[in-house]
Scaffold this active site. Sequence first.
Site, PDB file in Angstrom:
ATOM      1  N   GLN A   1       0.537  -1.093   0.070  1.00 51.98           N
ATOM      2  CA  GLN A   1       0.005   0.112  -0.284  1.00 51.98           C
ATOM      3  C   GLN A   1       1.068   1.313   0.087  1.00 51.98           C
ATOM      4  OE1 GLN A   1      -2.486   0.945   3.332  1.00 51.98           O
ATOM      5  NE2 GLN A   1      -3.655   1.514   2.267  1.00 51.98           N
TER       6      GLN A   1
ATOM      7  N   TYR B   1       3.971   1.754  -1.295  1.00 58.04           N
ATOM      8  CA  TYR B   1       4.943   1.705  -2.022  1.00 58.04           C
ATOM      9  C   TYR B   1       3.874   2.238  -3.303  1.00 58.04           C
ATOM     10  CZ  TYR B   1       6.989   0.389  -7.038  1.00 58.04           C
ATOM     11  OH  TYR B   1       7.491   0.415  -7.990  1.00 58.04           O
ATOM     12  N   ASP B   2       2.504   1.750  -4.094  1.00 63.61           N
ATOM     13  CA  ASP B   2       1.785   2.102  -4.647  1.00 63.61           C
ATOM     14  C   ASP B   2       1.198   3.663  -4.177  1.00 63.61           C
ATOM     15  OD1 ASP B   2       1.536   0.208  -6.079  1.00 63.61           O
ATOM     16  OD2 ASP B   2      -0.293  -1.404  -5.431  1.00 63.61           O
TER      17      ASP B   2
ATOM     18  N   SER C   1       1.185  -5.413 -18.251  1.00 62.94           N
ATOM     19  CA  SER C   1       0.819  -5.328 -16.589  1.00 62.94           C
ATOM     20  C   SER C   1      -0.878  -4.735 -17.015  1.00 62.94           C
ATOM     21  CB  SER C   1       2.029  -3.976 -16.183  1.00 62.94           C
ATOM     22  OG  SER C   1       1.236  -3.977 -14.534  1.00 62.94           O
TER      23      SER C   1
ATOM     24  N   LYS D   1      -7.814  -9.269  -7.389  1.00 64.71           N
ATOM     25  CA  LYS D   1      -6.464  -8.901  -8.586  1.00 64.71           C
ATOM     26  C   LYS D   1      -4.814  -9.957  -7.270  1.00 64.71           C
ATOM     27  CE  LYS D   1      -3.206  -5.387  -9.005  1.00 64.71           C
ATOM     28  NZ  LYS D   1      -1.456  -5.854  -9.256  1.00 64.71           N
TER      29      LYS D   1
ATOM     30  N   LYS E   1      -7.758  -0.216  -6.936  1.00 64.63           N
ATOM     31  CA  LYS E   1      -7.372  -0.491  -5.653  1.00 64.63           C
ATOM     32  C   LYS E   1      -7.680   1.193  -4.993  1.00 64.63           C
ATOM     33  CE  LYS E   1      -3.135  -2.091  -6.008  1.00 64.63           C
ATOM     34  NZ  LYS E   1      -1.587  -2.112  -5.697  1.00 64.63           N
TER      35      LYS E   1
ATOM     36  N   CYS F   1       9.122  34.281 -14.326  1.00 62.94           N
ATOM     37  CA  CYS F   1       9.826  35.554 -15.116  1.00 62.94           C
ATOM     38  C   CYS F   1       9.240  37.025 -15.035  1.00 62.94           C
ATOM     39  CB  CYS F   1       9.608  34.768 -16.775  1.00 62.94           C
ATOM     40  SG  CYS F   1       8.525  34.683 -17.816  1.00 62.94           S
TER      41      CYS F   1
ATOM     42  N   CYS G   1       2.081  30.782 -18.794  1.00 66.40           N
ATOM     43  CA  CYS G   1       3.675  31.817 -19.275  1.00 66.40           C
ATOM     44  C   CYS G   1       3.398  31.158 -20.770  1.00 66.40           C
ATOM     45  CB  CYS G   1       4.285  31.494 -18.074  1.00 66.40           C
ATOM     46  SG  CYS G   1       6.319  32.255 -18.545  1.00 66.40           S
TER      47      CYS G   1
END
Length: 630
Positions: free
Chosen positions: A45, A47-48, A88, A126, A285, A376, A389
């Site tokens: 969790q 990581y995702d 994937s 999954k 997820k 700028c 911009c």
Amino acid sequence: MLPLVIQKIIQQNILLDDLSDQALADFCQAANLAYRSGAPLISDQDYDFIYLAELKKRQPQHALLQSIEPEGKAFSEEKVLLPEVMLSTDKAYSWQEMLKWIERIQKSCIEINLSIKEVQIKATPKLDGFAGYDDGLHLYTRGDGKKGSDITRVFERGLQVFNDSSRGQGAGEIVVKKSYFEQHLADNFEHPRNFQASLIKEKALDQPAKQAIVDKAALFVPFLQLPVWSGSIDELKGDFEKITQDVLAMVDFDVDGVVFELTHQALKAHMGANRKFHKWQIAFKENKDKAQVRVLGVTAQVGRTGKITPVAELEPTQLSGATIMRASGHHYGLVKEQGLGAGSIIELTRSGLVIPKINRVLKSAPIDIPEHCPSCDSKLVWQADFLICVNRVNCPAQVVGKMEYFFKILANNDGFGIATIEKLYEQGIRQISQIYALNESDFSAMGFGDKTSANLVNQLQRSIQEQIEDWRFLAAFGINRMGMGNCENLLKSHSITAIFSLNKDQVASINGFAQLSAQLVVDGLKDIQNEFDQIFGYGFNLEMTSLQKNSAALSHELFGKKIVFTGKMSNPRAQMKKQAKAMGIQILSSVTSKTDYLIVGENVGQNKIETAQNFNIKIIKEADYINIIA
């Protein structure tokens, strides 16, 4: 021993906002490799929803996000071609993102004149295991999606197929029953992935692994054997939360989401795939961690394309194991619409592609819309919901952003992060071509140490000498609408030196480009041509994907046509694809309405034949195809 910065991240002794882009990318790669090897550094969790999502926010074109995530170093065997490409799965982290997927399905239905009422969705758990492909003779790891390692030894050790079904059912995952792990293995293994890795590695099995195989607790689960929910899009919309919860509870294995996919073959073929995932499939997820947070102020941030992003400065808040102090406000249209300003209260979550994410403004406050660029001082203009911009040439933030982006996309060098690029900008450097002209003395004169100067020159040479794809090289110039996918599509039809002479109609005729994007591409190529010519002249080692339009290629009837190979061919598939590209033929990965010919070998699946027939695509046998191009 892990590098110190990675240890600090694991121990949560460093804030996410304090991580450099390079440190974040290094950690994501290290965490992914550890996860694939069966020894996770952090939870799936985190990581995702924290680190990988932050990488998507900062570096959307990073190599880790553009291709199949590599497997761990534990798989030392020589890689072999998989019987079928294993992509994937795209991910959605909220119902709003699921709705966007459904909208794409509805749009595709209109394009092929299909009633949305005919569309069925199926949902499966999954699995959180080791992905593999079983062709009946061999079992392969997924690897990079095209090549994997042969781990047939797992079946030779007695591993069974889920539901006592037969081998040869294609893609699936090696998993262990959750109840069995908790009862028999949790004392010896920190995580199920640690145990699963012990099943796969070359070393002899220990007793717990042998027993789990005997007890049929460790299994190969083909995706075809998973329990399924199916229904219409209306049913999915009407009861999404219950459907998701029911599917998550369908199996006694670790799961980390629900996979939703289409079942209508012609629609799947039309939606197709990109290099990483099928567009007709998505994994949901959900991270439910939310917090109500007070906004201290809103800061305008300038991107490399000139878009001005409002960044909400927040009261420090703990969420999903990290201290959050900033969050993107997406665009100034949202600031105006919802009243995002100092003193407003927002609902914050770590869900979605932008981490952390502002779900909504709960209490509005007075807003401050900038009129001039903070970098700028040029007057800003509105384009739809975005403040822009338009000083693209002289805006410091845009110039620095473009130079940093170039090296980031090349992904074959170190040292040219934001700090280095900003220092070069202070010394008068405005173009990538100027950087490649620098030597050690030049870097030293700009205030870099001797060792750093030598390293920077070495890294410049490395970026020239290490082979990279021509489409990656082109994408590094940051042309509007020209990410890596579109660059690859363009270079399938024209060489990298010929694209600068293309007109709008020629670009629009290429698969994946519409008239509007084609004009933007033509204008963008014109803008970068001088800089491209100078950098290209350094002799980068490019792996060319462009076509070679010789007289032989021009003489056959398939020149310029889009084809799909399917079935077992008498020659290696990779060799046939390479030959076809050289003959001016465009290769597609799946049958769609834009396919001209389906080239069939032996043992062809009926689905592709039926899809081709539905689109009135001509089917050619391999022998006839060879005669045509000969």
